[in-house]
Design a protein around this motif. Structure first.
Motif, PDB file in Angstrom:
ATOM      1  N   VAL A   1      45.220  36.929  52.594  1.00 48.24           N
ATOM      2  CA  VAL A   1      44.152  37.832  53.035  1.00 48.24           C
ATOM      3  C   VAL A   1      43.682  38.732  51.893  1.00 48.24           C
ATOM      4  CG1 VAL A   1      43.588  39.761  54.565  1.00 48.24           C
ATOM      5  CG2 VAL A   1      44.867  37.800  55.451  1.00 48.24           C
ATOM      6  N   LEU A   2      44.631  39.373  51.192  1.00 44.57           N
ATOM      7  CA  LEU A   2      44.248  40.324  50.143  1.00 44.57           C
ATOM      8  C   LEU A   2      43.631  39.640  48.930  1.00 44.57           C
ATOM      9  CD1 LEU A   2      47.064  43.027  50.003  1.00 44.57           C
ATOM     10  CD2 LEU A   2      44.939  43.026  51.290  1.00 44.57           C
TER      11      LEU A   2
ATOM     12  N   PRO B   1      36.937  45.503  37.095  1.00 47.96           N
ATOM     13  CA  PRO B   1      38.104  44.807  37.646  1.00 47.96           C
ATOM     14  C   PRO B   1      38.333  45.225  39.098  1.00 47.96           C
ATOM     15  CG  PRO B   1      38.609  45.838  35.521  1.00 47.96           C
ATOM     16  CD  PRO B   1      37.301  46.408  35.988  1.00 47.96           C
ATOM     17  N   VAL B   2      38.609  44.249  39.951  1.00 51.64           N
ATOM     18  CA  VAL B   2      38.910  44.498  41.360  1.00 51.64           C
ATOM     19  C   VAL B   2      40.313  43.950  41.596  1.00 51.64           C
ATOM     20  CG1 VAL B   2      38.212  44.101  43.748  1.00 51.64           C
ATOM     21  CG2 VAL B   2      36.471  44.276  41.947  1.00 51.64           C
ATOM     22  N   ILE B   3      41.270  44.851  41.862  1.00 52.29           N
ATOM     23  CA  ILE B   3      42.691  44.476  41.863  1.00 52.29           C
ATOM     24  C   ILE B   3      43.277  44.538  43.266  1.00 52.29           C
ATOM     25  CG2 ILE B   3      44.963  45.000  40.904  1.00 52.29           C
ATOM     26  CD1 ILE B   3      43.453  46.486  38.618  1.00 52.29           C
TER      27      ILE B   3
ATOM     28  N   ASN C   1      39.675  40.514  48.402  1.00 46.94           N
ATOM     29  CA  ASN C   1      39.346  40.657  46.982  1.00 46.94           C
ATOM     30  C   ASN C   1      38.035  39.957  46.649  1.00 46.94           C
ATOM     31  OD1 ASN C   1      39.683  39.570  43.945  1.00 46.94           O
ATOM     32  ND2 ASN C   1      40.836  41.475  44.172  1.00 46.94           N
ATOM     33  N   LYS C   2      37.893  38.722  47.102  1.00 45.65           N
ATOM     34  CA  LYS C   2      36.691  37.959  46.751  1.00 45.65           C
ATOM     35  C   LYS C   2      35.457  38.480  47.482  1.00 45.65           C
ATOM     36  CE  LYS C   2      39.298  35.848  44.067  1.00 45.65           C
ATOM     37  NZ  LYS C   2      39.395  36.465  42.716  1.00 45.65           N
ATOM     38  N   ASP C   3      35.641  39.024  48.681  1.00 45.74           N
ATOM     39  CA  ASP C   3      34.515  39.650  49.380  1.00 45.74           C
ATOM     40  C   ASP C   3      33.987  40.855  48.598  1.00 45.74           C
ATOM     41  OD1 ASP C   3      34.663  37.828  51.427  1.00 45.74           O
ATOM     42  OD2 ASP C   3      35.633  39.178  52.857  1.00 45.74           O
ATOM     43  N   LEU C   4      34.910  41.679  48.078  1.00 45.47           N
ATOM     44  CA  LEU C   4      34.502  42.850  47.294  1.00 45.47           C
ATOM     45  C   LEU C   4      33.841  42.443  45.985  1.00 45.47           C
ATOM     46  CD1 LEU C   4      37.614  45.139  47.906  1.00 45.47           C
ATOM     47  CD2 LEU C   4      35.273  45.583  48.677  1.00 45.47           C
ATOM     48  N   VAL C   5      34.404  41.436  45.321  1.00 42.22           N
ATOM     49  CA  VAL C   5      33.799  40.922  44.082  1.00 42.22           C
ATOM     50  C   VAL C   5      32.377  40.451  44.343  1.00 42.22           C
ATOM     51  CG1 VAL C   5      33.892  39.048  42.391  1.00 42.22           C
ATOM     52  CG2 VAL C   5      35.964  40.329  42.942  1.00 42.22           C
TER      53      VAL C   5
ATOM     54  N   LEU D   1      38.615  49.127  40.451  1.00 47.51           N
ATOM     55  CA  LEU D   1      38.811  49.228  41.895  1.00 47.51           C
ATOM     56  C   LEU D   1      40.132  48.577  42.295  1.00 47.51           C
ATOM     57  CD1 LEU D   1      37.759  49.883  44.758  1.00 47.51           C
ATOM     58  CD2 LEU D   1      36.571  47.673  44.722  1.00 47.51           C
ATOM     59  N   VAL D   2      40.997  49.337  42.957  1.00 48.69           N
ATOM     60  CA  VAL D   2      42.253  48.819  43.502  1.00 48.69           C
ATOM     61  C   VAL D   2      42.157  48.880  45.019  1.00 48.69           C
ATOM     62  CG1 VAL D   2      44.753  49.143  43.636  1.00 48.69           C
ATOM     63  CG2 VAL D   2      43.554  49.628  41.494  1.00 48.69           C
ATOM     64  N   HIS D   3      42.535  47.819  45.697  1.00 45.72           N
ATOM     65  CA  HIS D   3      42.370  47.798  47.154  1.00 45.72           C
ATOM     66  C   HIS D   3      43.581  47.210  47.856  1.00 45.72           C
ATOM     67  CE1 HIS D   3      41.866  43.427  47.734  1.00 45.72           C
ATOM     68  NE2 HIS D   3      41.346  43.451  46.514  1.00 45.72           N
ATOM     69  N   GLY D   4      43.735  47.631  49.098  1.00 47.06           N
ATOM     70  CA  GLY D   4      44.646  46.988  50.042  1.00 47.06           C
ATOM     71  C   GLY D   4      43.788  46.233  51.045  1.00 47.06           C
ATOM     72  N   GLY D   5      44.174  46.295  52.296  1.00 44.95           N
ATOM     73  CA  GLY D   5      43.393  45.607  53.329  1.00 44.95           C
ATOM     74  C   GLY D   5      44.123  45.560  54.650  1.00 44.95           C
ATOM     75  N   GLY D   6      44.715  46.703  55.031  1.00 45.40           N
ATOM     76  CA  GLY D   6      45.520  46.766  56.240  1.00 45.40           C
ATOM     77  C   GLY D   6      44.857  46.235  57.494  1.00 45.40           C
TER      78      GLY D   6
END
Length: 217
Positions: A65-66, A131-133, A71-75, A26-31
């Protein structure tokens, strides 16, 4: 994924993919989350050609934030759903080496992907971890850069030799006419994309035409 219910649904699907033998990354941003914290600190979010203008102060907030929150919220959500997630950023294990964009004078610390070293990812996916990137990386001198998450996802997928790249977005897809939701293109090839670029129907989100083409190959 602004709504908790939507987050839970996506995480559930991700965990299901893992359970049936796929090896998702999982790759994420967070606009939206970045915008929220910028406004709390009385900083107006600015964009140039679809990319966030990132000065030194904004870059610090983007990293916090990211990497520290989104990131840690998704994990945590993935772990709660029954899988084992590991949170990373592009800086961890030299996963992603960044470089400034050609128009850094306008964008500040917005970066491009110079290279990807998936070494740190291989043992994680081989052992069934997810992995959450976060799409933050640094250059050779340690300067942090904010990188478009779609671009990072494509580059990581290519480096891993992934069979599929799935993009989650809050728009319907590529529209032939941006004002007509009924003009959704359900399938397109490189020739079709070049035609949209030539006709000036493609704009925003990608800094160059080459990145758009690379992103859908």
């Amino acid at each position: 994924m602004k709504q908790p219910e939507l987050k839970a649904s996506v995480v559930s699907d991700l965990v299901l993919l893992s359970c049936v033998g796929l090896r998702p990354v999982l790759v994420h941003g967070g606009g939206p989350e970045i915008n929220h914290w910028l406004k709390l600190l009385n900083i107006e979010p600015l964009f140039h050609e679809g990319l966030r203008v990132t000065d030194a102060k904004t870059m610090e907030i983007v990293s916090m934030v990211l990497v520290g929150k989104v990131n840690k919220d998704l994990v945590s959500l993935i772990n709660k759903a029954g899988a084992t997630a590991v949170g990373l950023s592009g800086m961890d294990g030299r996963l992603i080496m960044a470089k400034p964009t050609p128009n850094s004078a306008q964008l500040g610390f917005v970066g491009e992907v110079a290279r990807v070293d998936p070494t740190i990812l291989q043992p994680l996916v081989n052992n069934g971890h997810i992995p959450v990137i976060a799409s933050v990386a640094a250059d050779e001198l340690g300067q942090s850069y904010n990188i478009n998450a779609d671009t990072v996802a494509g580059e990581v997928a290519a480096a891993l030799g992934a069979e599929k790249l799935i993009l989650l977005t809050d728009v319907a897809g590529i529209l032939e006419n941006k004002d007509d939701p009924g003009s959704l293109l359900k399938e397109i090839d490189i020739k079709g994309v070049k035609k949209l670029i030539d006709e000036k129907k493609v704009a925003g989100g990608y800094d160059t035409q080459s990145e758009l083409l690379r992103g859908i190959t």
